[in-house]
Scaffold this active site. Structure first.
Site, PDB file in Angstrom:
ATOM      1  N   GLN A 277      -5.286  -1.957   9.755  1.00 46.07           N
ATOM      2  CA  GLN A 277      -5.022  -3.245   9.128  1.00 46.07           C
ATOM      3  C   GLN A 277      -5.576  -4.385   9.985  1.00 46.07           C
ATOM      4  O   GLN A 277      -5.269  -4.496  11.166  1.00 46.07           O
ATOM      5  CB  GLN A 277      -3.508  -3.407   8.914  1.00 46.07           C
ATOM      6  CG  GLN A 277      -3.124  -4.657   8.162  1.00 46.07           C
ATOM      7  CD  GLN A 277      -3.605  -4.662   6.709  1.00 46.07           C
ATOM      8  OE1 GLN A 277      -3.480  -3.669   5.998  1.00 46.07           O
ATOM      9  NE2 GLN A 277      -4.191  -5.773   6.282  1.00 46.07           N
TER      10      GLN A 277
ATOM     11  N   LYS B  80       0.828  -1.199   0.000  1.00 48.08           N
ATOM     12  CA  LYS B  80       0.000   0.000   0.000  1.00 48.08           C
ATOM     13  C   LYS B  80       0.869   1.258   0.000  1.00 48.08           C
ATOM     14  O   LYS B  80       0.591   2.219  -0.702  1.00 48.08           O
ATOM     15  CB  LYS B  80      -0.944  -0.003   1.212  1.00 48.08           C
ATOM     16  CG  LYS B  80      -2.073  -1.019   1.060  1.00 48.08           C
ATOM     17  CD  LYS B  80      -2.791  -1.315   2.372  1.00 48.08           C
ATOM     18  CE  LYS B  80      -3.759  -2.501   2.161  1.00 48.08           C
ATOM     19  NZ  LYS B  80      -4.318  -3.005   3.426  1.00 48.08           N
TER      20      LYS B  80
ATOM     21  N   ASP C  43     -11.543   1.825   3.965  1.00 45.23           N
ATOM     22  CA  ASP C  43     -11.794   0.392   3.825  1.00 45.23           C
ATOM     23  C   ASP C  43     -13.292   0.114   3.668  1.00 45.23           C
ATOM     24  O   ASP C  43     -13.689  -0.958   3.238  1.00 45.23           O
ATOM     25  CB  ASP C  43     -11.281  -0.359   5.063  1.00 45.23           C
ATOM     26  CG  ASP C  43     -10.036  -1.179   4.757  1.00 45.23           C
ATOM     27  OD1 ASP C  43      -9.774  -1.401   3.563  1.00 45.23           O
ATOM     28  OD2 ASP C  43      -9.358  -1.580   5.703  1.00 45.23           O
TER      29      ASP C  43
END
Ligand code: NDP
Length: 494
Positions: A99, A55, A122
């Site tokens: 994460q 990322k 997300d």
């Protein structure tokens, strides 16, 4: 068919999407907007580290500023929530990604819920999830979005087709099914309790596998000509990435198929970039002309031109007001000026507090009571400590008139004379974020002044004060428009 499926190249498609993102970033930069994404990683999960590294690299490629916050495995849920809250308040962070998986001792749902829905790139926060269920778009989870884009890439229309999704997780299976529904497909969702799975999947014109079991979907389970999208990623004993679909056999039956790696994975990251840009646009647009910024001024020097600060705010039609002026010096110039302008002013005697922490806490509380959001520190940073800095994360600006790297920390005396004595050719004013390392905060706004022959300490001081004012005005203006980026000149500080 039997001719061999056409391979849907996720890497190539992602590259095209990233190129588009890069263009958008460029356009935003021209408006003074610098999209920023922060990833929070708790613990040492090796797979998570790999994802995060990927990322980061992609952010770099497209020009998004990325940052990561690493917390130890032993961190408490509260520490993670605090970190998230801090990012929620940070105007330079447009996207926040925590994460997953999180360590077992914390509740993932609680943490997800804490993310500002506007920054939830997300798409896992419930407000964004419900948007997906309502068919409204917004910040859609990245992997399902990538799935849909890959199907689009096949050119096969989803309308009226039978789509079968294997997997019903909240982050992949369910949202993927909802998006397929939105595209007009008739959707079946299968899971571990499904009977006769193979019969189900065999009916699929579009088959999405999100199971997490290597080579789980075999040739016999696939309808000839179907579009097969493989979400699964498992690491084999020989450290290779393996999908849920038995690619080598299924490719002989399917019409279109995604490989692993090089299918859904790269698209997920490209969609994350797109979500970050979307989030950034939403935030910078909705911020415009909204509320008045309440500024708190803290200063301990006598001579600093507080008038400049007041003028900057009052005479430049900025969407800001001074909420409180605070000093630890009884007769500080800033207090005198503030009183003259009928601004709330407070003398706080450091000596009447047992510790600096107590002093800081009181100052913080008073600022908060006054509704202060942005703090201007004027010649004060030497006696400000972390608790106060922490209370206004990234909202602490320091007017640093000495400016020159050579003079870092040397501005309490008559810095203008010192600058001249050193024979320097340029001075100026800087506004920078104060961090724990007070001299290292990223620069927000900076202007320089050439020093001419025959310059005196006074003439230089006057010029610096004028520039100081410009710097404050421009910073406040940018802040109120949501375009102030502390990352802008970060390189200069490294
Ligand atoms: P989960 O483990 O949360 O979900 C797996 C789903 O598969 C569950 O709904 C489960 O059913 C179902 N399942 C398990 N066994 C069977 C079975 N024998 N028959 C039918 N269904 C079964 O995983 P995720 O959804 O988070 O991820 C799925 C895969 O996708 C993983 O390999 C993951 O690594 C990968 N992934 C890839 C991403 C990418 O970027 N490419 C991003 C995210 C995930 P039940 O609910 O009944 O238990």
């Amino acid at each position: 068919m039997g001719m061999g499926a056409q391979i849907l190249n996720g890497t190539a498609l992602a590259a095209a999407h990233k190129e588009q993102v890069r263009e958008e970033v460029r356009a935003l930069n021209q408006k003074g907007i610098f999209p920023g994404l922060t990833v929070v990683l708790v613990g040492e999960n090796p797979a998570s580290k790999v994802y995060i590294a990927r990322k980061e690299v992609t952010c770099e490629e497209v020009g998004i500023h990325s940052q990561k916050i690493l917390l130890p495995e032993s961190a408490s849920e509260k520490e993670v929530l605090d970190a998230v809250q801090k990012l929620n308040r940070n105007p330079a962070v447009h996207g926040i990604l925590v994460q997953l998986p999180l360590p077992k001792h914390m509740n993932e749902q609680t943490v997800m819920q804490a993310i500002d829905p506007q920054k939830d790139v997300d798409g896992f926060q419930s407000q964004n999830q419900s948007q997906v269920y309502a068919g409204k778009g917004g910040l859609v989870p990245c992997t399902p979005r990538g799935v849909i884009q890959l199907i689009h890439e096949s050119g096969v229309s989803m309308e009226g087709k039978h789509a079968v999704v294997v997997g019903r997780s909240l982050i992949v299976g369910k949202p993927a099914a909802m998006l397929l529904l939105g595209e007009g497909a008739t959707v079946t969702i299968c899971h571990s309790k499904t009977k006769n799975l193979g019969e189900m999947t065999k009916q699929a014109d579009i088959l999405v596998a999100a199971v997490g079991k290597p080579k789980f979907i075999t040739k016999e389970m696939v309808k000839p000509g179907a579009v097969v999208i493989d979400v699964g990623i498992t690491r084999s004993p020989d450290n290779k990435l393996v999908g849920d679909v038995d690619f080598d056999s299924v490719k002989d039956v399917a019409g279109y198929i995604t490989p692993v790696p090089g299918g859904v994975g790269p698209m997920t990251i490209a969609c994350l970039m797109e979500n970050t840009i979307r989030a950034c646009k939403n935030q910078t647009q909705s911020k415009k002309n909204s509320r008045k910024i309440v500024v708190g001024v803290i200063g301990s020097t006598k001579g600093t031109d507080m008038q400049a600060v007041i003028d900057a705010i009052e005479s430049h039609s900025l969407n800001a007001k001074i909420g409180l002026v605070c000093s630890n010096v009884t007769d500080a110039y800033i207090l005198e000026r503030a009183r003259k302008h009928n601004l709330p002013a407070l003398f706080l005697d450091r000596k009447s507090f047992p510790t600096t922490e107590a002093f800081d806490a009181e100052m913080t509380q008073k600022m908060k009571d006054a509704g202060v959001e942005v703090i201007l520190l004027i010649g004060y940073k030497r006696i400000v400590h972390e608790p106060l800095l922490d209370a206004f994360p990234l909202h602490i600006w320091n007017i640093h008139p000495s400016l020159l790297p050579a003079f870092n920390g040397k501005f309490d005396a008559d810095v203008h004379q010192e600058v001249l004595d050193a024979g320097v050719k340029v001075s100026g004013a800087t506004l920078h974020i104060v961090t724990a390392d007070v001299d290292k905060g990223p620069i927000l706004v900076q202007q320089t002044i050439p020093i001419v022959d025959g310059e005196t300490s006074d003439s230089l001081k006057q010029k610096v004060q004028a520039v100081e004012m410009e710097v404050i005005v421009s910073a406040l203006r940018q802040y109120s428009e949501g375009t102030l980026s502390p990352f802008k000149d970060q390189k200069k500080n490294e």
